[in-house]
Write a protein that holds these residues in place. Structure first.
Motif, PDB file in Angstrom:
ATOM      1  N   ALA A  63      60.405  53.486  -5.565  1.00 38.98           N
ATOM      2  CA  ALA A  63      60.929  54.527  -4.676  1.00 38.98           C
ATOM      3  C   ALA A  63      61.318  53.930  -3.327  1.00 38.98           C
ATOM      4  CB  ALA A  63      59.878  55.621  -4.495  1.00 38.98           C
ATOM      5  N   PRO A  64      62.324  53.053  -3.315  1.00 34.43           N
ATOM      6  CA  PRO A  64      62.726  52.441  -2.047  1.00 34.43           C
ATOM      7  C   PRO A  64      63.194  53.495  -1.043  1.00 34.43           C
ATOM      8  CG  PRO A  64      64.312  51.924  -3.781  1.00 34.43           C
ATOM      9  CD  PRO A  64      63.164  52.648  -4.435  1.00 34.43           C
ATOM     10  N   GLY A  65      62.759  53.339   0.194  1.00 32.96           N
ATOM     11  CA  GLY A  65      63.149  54.262   1.253  1.00 32.96           C
ATOM     12  C   GLY A  65      62.324  55.534   1.312  1.00 32.96           C
ATOM     13  N   PHE A  66      61.440  55.744   0.333  1.00 29.48           N
ATOM     14  CA  PHE A  66      60.584  56.922   0.339  1.00 29.48           C
ATOM     15  C   PHE A  66      59.344  56.657   1.189  1.00 29.48           C
ATOM     16  CE2 PHE A  66      61.656  59.624  -3.621  1.00 29.48           C
ATOM     17  CZ  PHE A  66      63.007  59.415  -3.449  1.00 29.48           C
ATOM     18  N   PHE A  87      56.326  63.354  -0.413  1.00 26.49           N
ATOM     19  CA  PHE A  87      56.854  62.015  -0.665  1.00 26.49           C
ATOM     20  C   PHE A  87      58.354  62.151  -0.900  1.00 26.49           C
ATOM     21  CE2 PHE A  87      57.290  58.314  -3.742  1.00 26.49           C
ATOM     22  CZ  PHE A  87      57.064  57.322  -2.802  1.00 26.49           C
ATOM     23  N   GLY A  88      59.130  61.405  -0.127  1.00 23.39           N
ATOM     24  CA  GLY A  88      60.576  61.443  -0.288  1.00 23.39           C
ATOM     25  C   GLY A  88      61.251  60.567   0.739  1.00 23.39           C
ATOM     26  N   PRO A  94      61.076  66.504   0.965  1.00 22.76           N
ATOM     27  CA  PRO A  94      60.345  65.707  -0.026  1.00 22.76           C
ATOM     28  C   PRO A  94      60.898  65.905  -1.435  1.00 22.76           C
ATOM     29  CG  PRO A  94      59.008  67.546   0.733  1.00 22.76           C
ATOM     30  CD  PRO A  94      60.251  67.538   1.567  1.00 22.76           C
ATOM     31  N   VAL A  95      60.771  64.868  -2.220  1.00 24.91           N
ATOM     32  CA  VAL A  95      61.145  64.913  -3.626  1.00 24.91           C
ATOM     33  C   VAL A  95      59.933  65.310  -4.464  1.00 24.91           C
ATOM     34  CG1 VAL A  95      61.959  63.506  -5.568  1.00 24.91           C
ATOM     35  CG2 VAL A  95      62.969  63.211  -3.299  1.00 24.91           C
ATOM     36  N   VAL A  96      58.757  64.895  -3.987  1.00 25.11           N
ATOM     37  CA  VAL A  96      57.501  65.163  -4.682  1.00 25.11           C
ATOM     38  C   VAL A  96      56.497  65.697  -3.670  1.00 25.11           C
ATOM     39  CG1 VAL A  96      55.618  64.157  -6.032  1.00 25.11           C
ATOM     40  CG2 VAL A  96      57.935  63.273  -6.297  1.00 25.11           C
TER      41      VAL A  96
END
Length: 119
Positions: A63-66, A87-88, A94-96
Protein backbone atom coordinates in the motif's frame (compact mmCIF):
# COMPACT_ATOMS: atom_id res chain seq x y z
CA UNK A 1 9.69 1.76 32.77
CA UNK A 2 6.05 0.91 32.15
CA UNK A 3 4.31 2.22 29.06
CA UNK A 4 0.76 3.52 29.36
CA UNK A 5 -1.89 1.63 27.44
CA UNK A 6 -2.52 4.77 25.39
CA UNK A 7 1.17 4.96 24.44
CA UNK A 8 1.24 1.27 23.51
CA UNK A 9 -1.89 1.51 21.37
CA UNK A 10 -0.54 4.49 19.46
CA UNK A 11 2.86 2.82 19.04
CA UNK A 12 1.17 -0.30 17.64
CA UNK A 13 -0.66 1.78 15.05
CA UNK A 14 1.86 4.47 14.14
CA UNK A 15 5.35 3.27 15.10
CA UNK A 16 4.90 -0.34 14.00
CA UNK A 17 2.16 -0.70 11.38
CA UNK A 18 2.67 2.85 10.14
CA UNK A 19 6.48 2.77 10.07
CA UNK A 20 8.07 2.17 6.67
CA UNK A 21 11.68 2.24 7.92
CA UNK A 22 12.49 -1.40 8.84
CA UNK A 23 15.07 -0.51 11.53
CA UNK A 24 12.75 1.95 13.28
CA UNK A 25 9.84 -0.49 13.01
CA UNK A 26 11.89 -3.31 14.56
CA UNK A 27 13.01 -1.10 17.45
CA UNK A 28 9.39 -0.13 18.09
CA UNK A 29 8.31 -3.79 17.99
CA UNK A 30 10.85 -4.77 20.63
CA UNK A 31 9.80 -1.86 22.84
CA UNK A 32 6.04 -2.26 22.39
CA UNK A 33 5.32 -6.01 22.47
CA UNK A 34 6.14 -9.07 24.54
CA UNK A 35 8.50 -11.49 22.76
CA UNK A 36 5.69 -14.00 22.29
CA UNK A 37 3.16 -11.45 21.01
CA UNK A 38 0.22 -12.91 19.10
CA UNK A 39 -1.40 -10.88 16.32
CA UNK A 40 -4.78 -11.98 14.96
CA UNK A 41 -6.62 -10.51 11.97
CA UNK A 42 -9.21 -11.97 9.60
CA UNK A 43 -6.48 -13.37 7.32
CA UNK A 44 -4.07 -15.05 9.73
CA UNK A 45 -2.51 -15.40 13.14
CA UNK A 46 1.17 -14.59 13.59
CA UNK A 47 3.34 -14.96 16.67
CA UNK A 48 6.60 -13.33 17.76
CA UNK A 49 8.68 -10.35 16.72
CA UNK A 50 9.84 -11.67 13.34
CA UNK A 51 6.36 -12.66 12.16
CA UNK A 52 4.83 -9.38 13.33
CA UNK A 53 7.59 -7.41 11.63
CA UNK A 54 7.05 -9.32 8.38
CA UNK A 55 3.28 -8.75 8.62
CA UNK A 56 3.65 -4.98 9.05
CA UNK A 57 6.30 -4.73 6.31
CA UNK A 58 4.20 -6.70 3.82
CA UNK A 59 1.12 -4.59 4.54
CA UNK A 60 2.98 -1.33 3.98
CA UNK A 61 4.77 -2.63 0.90
CA UNK A 62 1.42 -3.47 -0.67
CA UNK A 63 0.00 0.00 0.00
CA UNK A 64 2.49 2.65 -1.12
CA UNK A 65 1.50 6.16 -0.06
CA UNK A 66 -1.06 4.89 2.45
CA UNK A 67 -0.92 5.98 6.08
CA UNK A 68 -2.62 4.92 9.28
CA UNK A 69 -4.40 7.52 11.40
CA UNK A 70 -6.29 7.15 14.67
CA UNK A 71 -10.05 7.50 14.24
CA UNK A 72 -10.77 8.49 17.81
CA UNK A 73 -9.32 8.22 21.29
CA UNK A 74 -7.79 5.17 22.93
CA UNK A 75 -10.22 3.46 25.29
CA UNK A 76 -8.82 1.52 28.23
CA UNK A 77 -10.37 -1.15 30.43
CA UNK A 78 -7.81 -2.54 32.90
CA UNK A 79 -5.34 -4.56 30.78
CA UNK A 80 -7.15 -3.98 27.46
CA UNK A 81 -6.88 -1.11 25.00
CA UNK A 82 -9.07 -0.25 22.01
CA UNK A 83 -8.22 2.11 19.14
CA UNK A 84 -10.17 2.67 15.92
CA UNK A 85 -8.14 3.65 12.85
CA UNK A 86 -8.28 4.64 9.20
CA UNK A 87 -5.89 3.57 6.43
CA UNK A 88 -5.58 5.19 3.02
CA UNK A 89 -3.73 7.72 0.89
CA UNK A 90 -2.42 10.62 2.95
CA UNK A 91 -4.83 13.54 2.97
CA UNK A 92 -7.67 11.58 1.36
CA UNK A 93 -10.62 9.54 2.59
CA UNK A 94 -9.61 6.17 4.06
CA UNK A 95 -9.79 3.05 1.95
CA UNK A 96 -9.97 0.78 4.99
CA UNK A 97 -11.34 1.34 8.48
CA UNK A 98 -10.86 -0.91 11.46
CA UNK A 99 -9.93 -1.18 15.08
CA UNK A 100 -7.37 -2.89 17.27
CA UNK A 101 -8.03 -4.42 20.64
CA UNK A 102 -4.84 -5.15 22.55
CA UNK A 103 -4.17 -6.99 25.78
CA UNK A 104 -1.31 -5.69 27.91
CA UNK A 105 1.02 -7.77 30.07
CA UNK A 106 3.89 -6.34 32.15
CA UNK A 107 3.78 -2.99 30.36
CA UNK A 108 3.81 -4.36 26.80
CA UNK A 109 1.27 -5.65 24.30
CA UNK A 110 0.88 -9.43 24.47
CA UNK A 111 -2.04 -9.92 22.06
CA UNK A 112 -3.52 -7.84 19.24
CA UNK A 113 -6.88 -8.43 17.59
CA UNK A 114 -7.45 -6.41 14.41
CA UNK A 115 -10.96 -6.09 13.02
CA UNK A 116 -11.67 -4.63 9.58
CA UNK A 117 -14.94 -2.74 9.20
CA UNK A 118 -17.09 -3.15 6.10
CA UNK A 119 -17.91 0.04 4.22
Amino acid sequence: MTNSTEDLMNANLLEVFGQRDPALRRAAIEHTYTEDVVFLDPDEVVEGYDALDAKAGKLLEGAPGFVFAPAGPVYVNHDMGYLAWNFGPEGQDPVVRGFDTCFISDGRIAKVYTVLLAE
